[in-house]
Design an enzyme around this catalytic site. Structure first.
Site, PDB file in Angstrom:
ATOM      1  N   TYR A   1      -0.183   0.276  -2.389  1.00 31.84           N
ATOM      2  CA  TYR A   1      -1.058  -0.029  -1.253  1.00 31.84           C
ATOM      3  C   TYR A   1      -2.163   1.017  -1.231  1.00 31.84           C
ATOM      4  O   TYR A   1      -1.935   2.177  -0.874  1.00 31.84           O
ATOM      5  CB  TYR A   1      -0.270   0.011   0.051  1.00 31.84           C
ATOM      6  CG  TYR A   1       0.662  -1.164   0.233  1.00 31.84           C
ATOM      7  CD1 TYR A   1       1.980  -1.104  -0.197  1.00 31.84           C
ATOM      8  CD2 TYR A   1       0.215  -2.340   0.845  1.00 31.84           C
ATOM      9  CE1 TYR A   1       2.829  -2.170  -0.030  1.00 31.84           C
ATOM     10  CE2 TYR A   1       1.062  -3.418   1.016  1.00 31.84           C
ATOM     11  CZ  TYR A   1       2.374  -3.326   0.574  1.00 31.84           C
ATOM     12  OH  TYR A   1       3.213  -4.401   0.748  1.00 31.84           O
TER      13      TYR A   1
ATOM     14  N   ASP B   1      -6.394  -8.439   0.137  1.00 27.75           N
ATOM     15  CA  ASP B   1      -6.641  -8.751   1.556  1.00 27.75           C
ATOM     16  C   ASP B   1      -7.922  -9.560   1.703  1.00 27.75           C
ATOM     17  O   ASP B   1      -8.789  -9.528   0.843  1.00 27.75           O
ATOM     18  CB  ASP B   1      -6.798  -7.459   2.368  1.00 27.75           C
ATOM     19  CG  ASP B   1      -5.468  -6.713   2.509  1.00 27.75           C
ATOM     20  OD1 ASP B   1      -5.528  -5.518   2.857  1.00 27.75           O
ATOM     21  OD2 ASP B   1      -4.406  -7.328   2.265  1.00 27.75           O
TER      22      ASP B   1
ATOM     23  N   TYR C   1      -9.469  -0.225  -8.873  1.00 28.35           N
ATOM     24  CA  TYR C   1     -10.075  -0.367  -7.546  1.00 28.35           C
ATOM     25  C   TYR C   1     -11.269   0.549  -7.384  1.00 28.35           C
ATOM     26  O   TYR C   1     -11.366   1.591  -8.037  1.00 28.35           O
ATOM     27  CB  TYR C   1      -9.077   0.007  -6.450  1.00 28.35           C
ATOM     28  CG  TYR C   1      -7.845  -0.840  -6.408  1.00 28.35           C
ATOM     29  CD1 TYR C   1      -6.704  -0.461  -7.105  1.00 28.35           C
ATOM     30  CD2 TYR C   1      -7.810  -2.019  -5.668  1.00 28.35           C
ATOM     31  CE1 TYR C   1      -5.558  -1.233  -7.067  1.00 28.35           C
ATOM     32  CE2 TYR C   1      -6.666  -2.790  -5.619  1.00 28.35           C
ATOM     33  CZ  TYR C   1      -5.547  -2.397  -6.324  1.00 28.35           C
ATOM     34  OH  TYR C   1      -4.410  -3.161  -6.289  1.00 28.35           O
TER      35      TYR C   1
END
Lengths: 511, 207
Positions: free
Chosen positions: A464, A321, A391
């Site tokens: 996600y 994003d 992440y």
């Protein structure tokens, strides 16, 4: 120059391949062709002179002299062209200024190529008019004209490739790298071939006749159809519709389209996004740009300047994003440079761009930037689905967690967590509504202070992460909120690593 | 060029940017949804009022502040959460009789949620094109039954196409009390991108 043509004519006569026995017969035939209004090169064609240097002689006078034609004074062309009015057989296409012009355009683009594949498309009336000359040749006793003669397309190709070689040092051959596509049109004679359609009934239309929602007009019947119709058309039928020799024209054919197209150059590497609010490619909604910068533009602009391409496309192995940073060793990507003028870029020039971005502390940087062969681009898309990602995120809980709860979550996280993720609401407008099982291989939660925590996640591609944290209204289970038993929100997300070996590390750098 | 890094250290976050957020949300955690959605409200009776030009008997304008509950018909408020991509998540608002603590005795506790047949049988495949169920704001989506035998109808609130109905409500109606944010009723894709048209039957506050 006249002697070039003369010796060519002599050679033909001596070879015994000609329809003519001596120079006198050549002169007679040439004068009849001249009276048809044909240009000097078309006269050479119809006396069956093989394609060669004679055709490159830039003086009509020299050609007339060599053939023995007495050009009428008031009909003598000036220096600029080989006929007064455009030639009714070649429609002015064999006028050398045409080939010159195209070569000039090509030179101006300054492609660093050594070869080019040349494609030529001629107006359909060329074939009609050729037939008309042939019939007139039979009627008026010009033996060579009725036979196989060098075609306009082949002569033009010869003239063009000679010029291309002299001016640009480019060879015309069957290369995949560079295409020059030339299409001529001649509005004045655009309907001359249509009588062939009227003769017989329209062939059954097929689906390929319908292009872009509209049916092809009959004026657009293809060249092969025209040629086969011509073959089936007898001379006497033909003469009912077309004068022989072909009628004079006022305008010359024009270049309908001239396309220079080079095979794309691919530059691969890994990009880092060190600040937030940068999209991967320019993101425009209702005419407004949503982010000031995009990864594609920061990397693409300097490449575009160096390589002189028309445009560029960035393709990444996945995407993050705009508000998510891309850290660590970066994300694999390639940029396709469309229609590049300069392909022989050196390693140093590419390294230069990489170094520039790093030393200027650009928010978007690259690593391992290099030219890659086109076939390596498939690695990028294959990796997107199969490779894991790392992440790191800043998480907020509505209440600080009990230390036991923290341990419980981390124990669970070490063994991996299987999620069932319904398509997140925020992408549900463009992705199919499915429930996707996604595996988080490792989840590690640590306390920063108060209600703020850091979570590090190693995950299967396509998971996600934001939805895993807050749960997406209960549509991703289990969520971090579920595991903690309180409301959770994700405030910042960073990609720490994308594990795909691309591009291969250059062997001559120290890692 | 690549230095082996301590896996737990490298990234640090500046928390000062979130002091305000922390302060607001710790009191009312559900507010975090404001970061993802803009919220409006819908109630069916409002529409009747607009369409027929009548003044609702439950809204006398000149009563003193202390009104007897008997004079007021409480509005059945639903929330409409709109995502930036225009998708609308609809559900039971806190101001609805079902969730108003003051009305619990009168209303009873939720026992069952029954979705309309056309909703349950709808085909949800692609991105909401031809086969999906078309909805008007007043279209009935589901019925909620309570222990006192009352029934409340929940409606679409926006005009569009059904993207998802929450089957968890049928299997576990108590979710409405235990996890209100997970107890949404449906997700709807509006027929237009124009926010004011999408929310034409909604209001921004229940006051």
């Amino acid at each position: 120059m006249a002697d070039t043509v003369e010796s060519a004519v002599m050679a033909v006569l001596q070879s015994g391949n000609s329809k003519y026995a001596d120079a006198g017969q050549i002169k007679e035939a040439s004068e009849k062709l001249y009276s048809f209004g044909l240009c000097a090169l078309c006269i050479l064609r119809y006396i069956q002179l093989p394609i060669g240097p004679s055709y490159c002689v830039r003086s009509a006078d020299a050609i007339y002299k060599a053939l023995g034609i007495e050009a009428k004074q008031d009909q003598k062309p000036d220096e600029e062209s080989l006929c007064v009015k455009p030639c009714p057989a070649c429609l002015g296409i064999l006028d050398l200024t045409v080939a010159d012009h195209i070569v000039g355009q090509f030179k101006a683009e300054d492609y660093d190529t050594m070869d080019a594949l040349v494609g030529i498309e001629l107006p359909k009336s060329i074939y009609i008019r050729h037939r008309a000359v042939q019939i007139a040749g039979r009627q008026q006793n010009i033996p060579s004209a009725a036979e196989n003669v060098p075609e306009v397309k082949d002569v033009f190709r010869y003239l063009f490739t000679q010029q291309l070689s002299i001016v640009c040092d480019v060879k015309a051959n069957a290369t995949n790298d560079m295409r020059i596509d030339i299409a001529f049109s001649h509005p004045e004679t655009a309907t001359e071939h249509q009588f062939l359609n009227i003769r017989k009934k329209e062939p059954a239309s097929n689906s390929s006749d319908r292009k872009n929602g509209t049916f092809k007009a009959s004026a657009d019947r293809s060249k092969t159809v025209v040629l086969s119709d011509l073959g089936a058309c007898a001379d006497d039928e033909f003469t009912k519709h077309s004068t022989c020799p072909p009628p004079a024209i006022e305008t010359a054919a024009k270049i309908d389209s001239l396309i220079f197209k080079r095979a794309s150059l691919f530059i691969g590497g890994r990009y880092l996004k060190l600040e937030r609010n940068i999209s991967q490619t320019p993101f425009v909604v209702e005419g407004r740009r949503m982010t000031e910068l995009s990864v594609a533009e920061v990397i693409g602009e300097p490449l575009e300047r160096l390589i002189r391409c028309d445009s560029y496309n960035l393709v990444g192995s996945g995407r993050e994003d705009a508000d998510v940073r891309m850290l660590g060793d970066g994300r694999p990507f390639y940029i396709e440079c469309i229609n590049p003028r300069f392909k022989a870029v050196t390693k140093e020039q590419i390294q230069d761009i990489e170094d520039q971005l790093t030393s200027s502390n650009s928010p978007v940087q690259v690593r391992r930037l290099q030219v890659i062969p086109a076939k390596d681009t498939s690695i990028i898309k294959e990796g997107e689905e199969h490779k894991t990602k790392h992440y790191c995120a800043l998480v907020w809980f509505s209440q600080p967690l009990n230390p036991d709860k923290l341990v419980e979550i981390n124990t669970l996280g070490k063994n991996g967590i299987l999620l069932q993720q319904k398509t997140p609401v925020r992408v549900l407008h463009r992705r199919a509504p499915l429930t996707r099982p996604k595996r988080l291989l490792n989840v590690e939660l640590s306390h920063i202070e108060d209600r703020f925590y850091k979570v590090r996640i190693e995950s299967e591609a396509g998971a996600y992460i934001k939805e895993f944290v807050h749960g997406d209204l209960g549509r991703t289970t289990p969520s971090l909120a579920d595991l903690a038993g309180v409301t959770a929100d994700i405030l910042e997300l960073d990609v720490e690593g994308v594990s795909l070996d691309f591009p291969p590390t250059p062997k001559d750098t120290i890692v | 060029m690549m230095v082996a890094e301590d896996p737990t250290s490298s990234i640090s976050y500046d928390l000062t940017a979130y002091t305000q957020l922390d302060k607001e949300y710790k009191e009312q955690p559900a507010l975090y949804l404001n970061r993802y959605f803009s919220q409006q409200f819908y109630t069916h009776t409002v529409i009747l009022k607009r369409k027929h030009g009548e003044i609702e008997p439950s809204q006398p304008t000149d009563l003193p502040d202390s009104q007897t509950p008997a004079n007021i018909v409480p509005k059945e408020w639903q929330y409409v959460l709109m995502s930036p991509n225009k998708l609308c998540v609809i559900g039971i608002a806190k101001q609805h009789p079902l969730l108003d603590p003051a009305m619990r005795e009168q209303v009873g506790s939720i026992t069952k949620v029954i979705y309309a047949d056309n909703v349950k049988n709808s085909v949800i495949k692609g991105k909401g094109k031809k086969q999906s169920l078309r909805l008007m704001p007043s279209t009935k989506i589901c019925t909620v039954q309570t222990s006192t035998g009352k029934e409340y109808i929940l409606r679409a609130a926006v005009k569009g196409v059904l993207m998802e109905w929450n089957s968890r409500l049928e299997t576990d109606p108590q979710l409405i009390y235990s996890h209100p944010e997970q107890a949404f009723v449906a997700i709807i894709k509006p027929g237009t991108d124009d926010s004011s048209k999408i929310l034409s039957d909604c209001v921004s506050s229940t006051d």
